[in-house]
Design a protein around this motif. Structure first.
Motif, PDB file in Angstrom:
ATOM      1  N   SER A 110       0.849  -1.189   0.000  1.00 31.71           N
ATOM      2  CA  SER A 110       0.000   0.000   0.000  1.00 31.71           C
ATOM      3  C   SER A 110       0.883   1.236   0.000  1.00 31.71           C
ATOM      4  O   SER A 110       1.930   1.260   0.654  1.00 31.71           O
ATOM      5  CB  SER A 110      -0.917   0.001   1.226  1.00 31.71           C
ATOM      6  N   THR A 111       0.483   2.257  -0.738  1.00 29.38           N
ATOM      7  CA  THR A 111       1.264   3.490  -0.778  1.00 29.38           C
ATOM      8  C   THR A 111       1.192   4.250   0.539  1.00 29.38           C
ATOM      9  O   THR A 111       1.986   5.157   0.773  1.00 29.38           O
ATOM     10  CB  THR A 111       0.779   4.403  -1.915  1.00 29.38           C
ATOM     11  N   SER A 112       0.248   3.906   1.398  1.00 30.72           N
ATOM     12  CA  SER A 112       0.133   4.584   2.690  1.00 30.72           C
ATOM     13  C   SER A 112       0.935   3.883   3.787  1.00 30.72           C
ATOM     14  O   SER A 112       1.044   4.387   4.898  1.00 30.72           O
ATOM     15  CB  SER A 112      -1.339   4.662   3.117  1.00 30.72           C
ATOM     16  N   VAL A 166       8.362   6.677  -1.668  1.00 30.20           N
ATOM     17  CA  VAL A 166       7.092   6.366  -2.345  1.00 30.20           C
ATOM     18  C   VAL A 166       6.444   7.631  -2.876  1.00 30.20           C
ATOM     19  O   VAL A 166       5.960   7.675  -4.018  1.00 30.20           O
ATOM     20  CB  VAL A 166       6.141   5.634  -1.378  1.00 30.20           C
ATOM     21  N   SER A 167       6.459   8.690  -2.077  1.00 28.14           N
ATOM     22  CA  SER A 167       5.826   9.945  -2.472  1.00 28.14           C
ATOM     23  C   SER A 167       6.588  10.648  -3.591  1.00 28.14           C
ATOM     24  O   SER A 167       5.989  11.102  -4.576  1.00 28.14           O
ATOM     25  CB  SER A 167       5.703  10.865  -1.253  1.00 28.14           C
ATOM     26  N   LEU A 168       7.923  10.732  -3.453  1.00 32.76           N
ATOM     27  CA  LEU A 168       8.721  11.450  -4.445  1.00 32.76           C
ATOM     28  C   LEU A 168       8.589  10.854  -5.838  1.00 32.76           C
ATOM     29  O   LEU A 168       8.477  11.577  -6.831  1.00 32.76           O
ATOM     30  CB  LEU A 168      10.192  11.461  -4.027  1.00 32.76           C
ATOM     31  N   TYR A 169       8.599   9.519  -5.910  1.00 29.52           N
ATOM     32  CA  TYR A 169       8.577   8.859  -7.206  1.00 29.52           C
ATOM     33  C   TYR A 169       7.188   8.374  -7.600  1.00 29.52           C
ATOM     34  O   TYR A 169       7.046   7.666  -8.596  1.00 29.52           O
ATOM     35  CB  TYR A 169       9.564   7.695  -7.209  1.00 29.52           C
ATOM     36  N   GLN A 170       6.177   8.743  -6.802  1.00 30.98           N
ATOM     37  CA  GLN A 170       4.782   8.416  -7.110  1.00 30.98           C
ATOM     38  C   GLN A 170       4.614   6.929  -7.418  1.00 30.98           C
ATOM     39  O   GLN A 170       4.040   6.543  -8.437  1.00 30.98           O
ATOM     40  CB  GLN A 170       4.285   9.280  -8.274  1.00 30.98           C
ATOM     41  N   GLY A 174       2.041  -2.655  -5.435  1.00 25.85           N
ATOM     42  CA  GLY A 174       2.375  -3.749  -6.342  1.00 25.85           C
ATOM     43  C   GLY A 174       3.798  -3.689  -6.864  1.00 25.85           C
ATOM     44  O   GLY A 174       4.269  -4.642  -7.496  1.00 25.85           O
ATOM     45  N   CYS A 175       4.502  -2.569  -6.601  1.00 25.23           N
ATOM     46  CA  CYS A 175       5.907  -2.469  -6.986  1.00 25.23           C
ATOM     47  C   CYS A 175       6.744  -3.425  -6.130  1.00 25.23           C
ATOM     48  O   CYS A 175       6.352  -3.800  -5.029  1.00 25.23           O
ATOM     49  CB  CYS A 175       6.424  -1.045  -6.805  1.00 25.23           C
ATOM     50  N   TYR A 176       7.907  -3.799  -6.650  1.00 23.85           N
ATOM     51  CA  TYR A 176       8.829  -4.667  -5.923  1.00 23.85           C
ATOM     52  C   TYR A 176      10.063  -3.867  -5.519  1.00 23.85           C
ATOM     53  O   TYR A 176      10.629  -3.124  -6.326  1.00 23.85           O
ATOM     54  CB  TYR A 176       9.250  -5.857  -6.787  1.00 23.85           C
ATOM     55  N   PHE A 177      10.495  -4.034  -4.253  1.00 17.03           N
ATOM     56  CA  PHE A 177      11.704  -3.405  -3.747  1.00 17.03           C
ATOM     57  C   PHE A 177      12.757  -4.494  -3.549  1.00 17.03           C
ATOM     58  O   PHE A 177      12.489  -5.500  -2.892  1.00 17.03           O
ATOM     59  CB  PHE A 177      11.462  -2.729  -2.395  1.00 17.03           C
TER      60      PHE A 177
END
Length: 337
Positions: A110-112, A166-170, A174-177
């Motif tokens: 989640s982006t949050s 997360v915020s800077l690169y929008q 579902g992205c992988y780190f």
């Protein structure tokens, strides 16, 4: 330009036939084009020939891929990363139970959410993470981020600072780190999109990430009273400090002590990792009686090799174990016209 890496979370069908993301295939080979086979090199030095199957414009690793799966004992749920060495050869990294021999992976649920659990085997054992928090340095493309490490729910996690990335690169859920362990509490971060293709942030313009200056000097005069940042790793210590480029370069006393220059002058290995490819060379030292310390010899040559100009801000790290002085990052001086 380096081709983007690709990743995939293995499922049972992938053990026989693994798809290559269409975006990555199109970048490497063009649409509906591609080699008949590729070479896959594993971390233990083995190289496998794997044939490419094409169906409805999509590319798959087919004949020979099961040999790779068997050799590495890949199973469902593991992450595979293929790093292109050229258009027909890949270096393979894989994670079992979320961990590889050099890092670990996670997905952005989640982006949050800004909690990222760090596997116990990744972090140095010398610190009690339940007693005090730490600050990790994370390198992403040409940016540096400071991220807090703390214990939450009995697990050691990255917390404050991940939300900034997360915020800077929008980034989307579902992205992988994939975090590659460097030394101590430093990591290099690679981010893959939901399609499994490495995201390139070199061309993304974001506001400069502010990093508090430490041990900054200009013309040999301190512009910060903060001491160099000293940290522990499993073997040895390392120290970070920041300098504004002047006409000469005095080593911090703590670095001189780590290098044992008081026992005798010697060359220090310099590693310029801010350059691509990185450069490594020996650099002599000298005793400065007037300043009562130690300095690097041939500083003008150092500046020329590293591409430095007076006024630039340079982020250094000295590794006691390797006895290496590393240039991690350079922020050019903004010159008024």
């Amino acid at each position: 330009m380096r081709q983007p890496s690709l990743c995939r979370v293995i499922n049972r069908s992938d053990e026989l036939l693994m798809p290559i993301p269409s975006d990555d295939a199109a970048t490497m080979w063009g649409v509906d084009k591609g080699p008949t086979n590729v070479l896959i090199e594993t971390n233990d030095g083995r190289t496998f020939t794997v044939f490419i199957s094409v169906s409805k414009g999509k590319f798959f690793l087919f004949n020979g891929w099961s040999d790779v799966v068997t050799h590495l004992r890949l199973t469902s749920g593991g992450l595979v990363i293929l790093n292109p060495l050229d258009c027909t050869k890949f270096k393979l990294t894989y994670c079992v139970n979320g961990v590889s021999h050099m890092g670990f992976w996670t997905s952005l649920l989640s982006t949050s959410s800004y909690f990222t659990v760090i596997p116990e085997c990744i972090l140095p054992k010398s610190h009690d993470y339940t007693l005090s928090d730490l600050i990790s340095t994370i390198y992403l493309s040409n940016k540096t981020f400071h991220v807090k490490i703390e214990t939450a729910g009995g697990k050691v996690c990255f917390t404050n600072g991940i939300d900034v990335i997360v915020s800077l690169y929008q980034l989307e859920a579902g992205c992988y780190f994939y975090f590659t362990k460097w030394f101590g509490y430093s990591f290099h971060l690679t981010i893959f999109g939901k399609n499994g293709v490495e995201m390139n942030f070199d061309v993304v313009n974001v506001d400069e990430v502010e990093v508090a200056p430490v041990d900054c000097v200009k013309d040999s005069n301190p512009i910060s009273d903060d001491p160099p940042v000293l940290a522990e790793q499993e073997v040895g210590r390392y120290i970070r400090f920041v300098r504004m480029v002047a006409e000469d370069f005095m080593l911090p006393d703590d670095v001189s002590a780590m290098a044992k220059l008081h026992l005798g002058l010697k060359s220090i290995t310099i590693r310029l990792i801010h350059l691509s490819p990185s450069i490594e060379f020996p650099n002599g030292t000298r005793r400065e009686m007037k300043e009562k310390g130690y300095a690097l010899r041939s500083w003008s040559r150092f500046m020329n090799t590293a591409g430095l100009e007076v006024g630039d801000t340079v982020y250094f790290c000295f590794d006691e174990l390797e006895q290496v002085l590393i240039v991690e990052r350079v922020v050019p001086h903004i010159r008024r016209t």
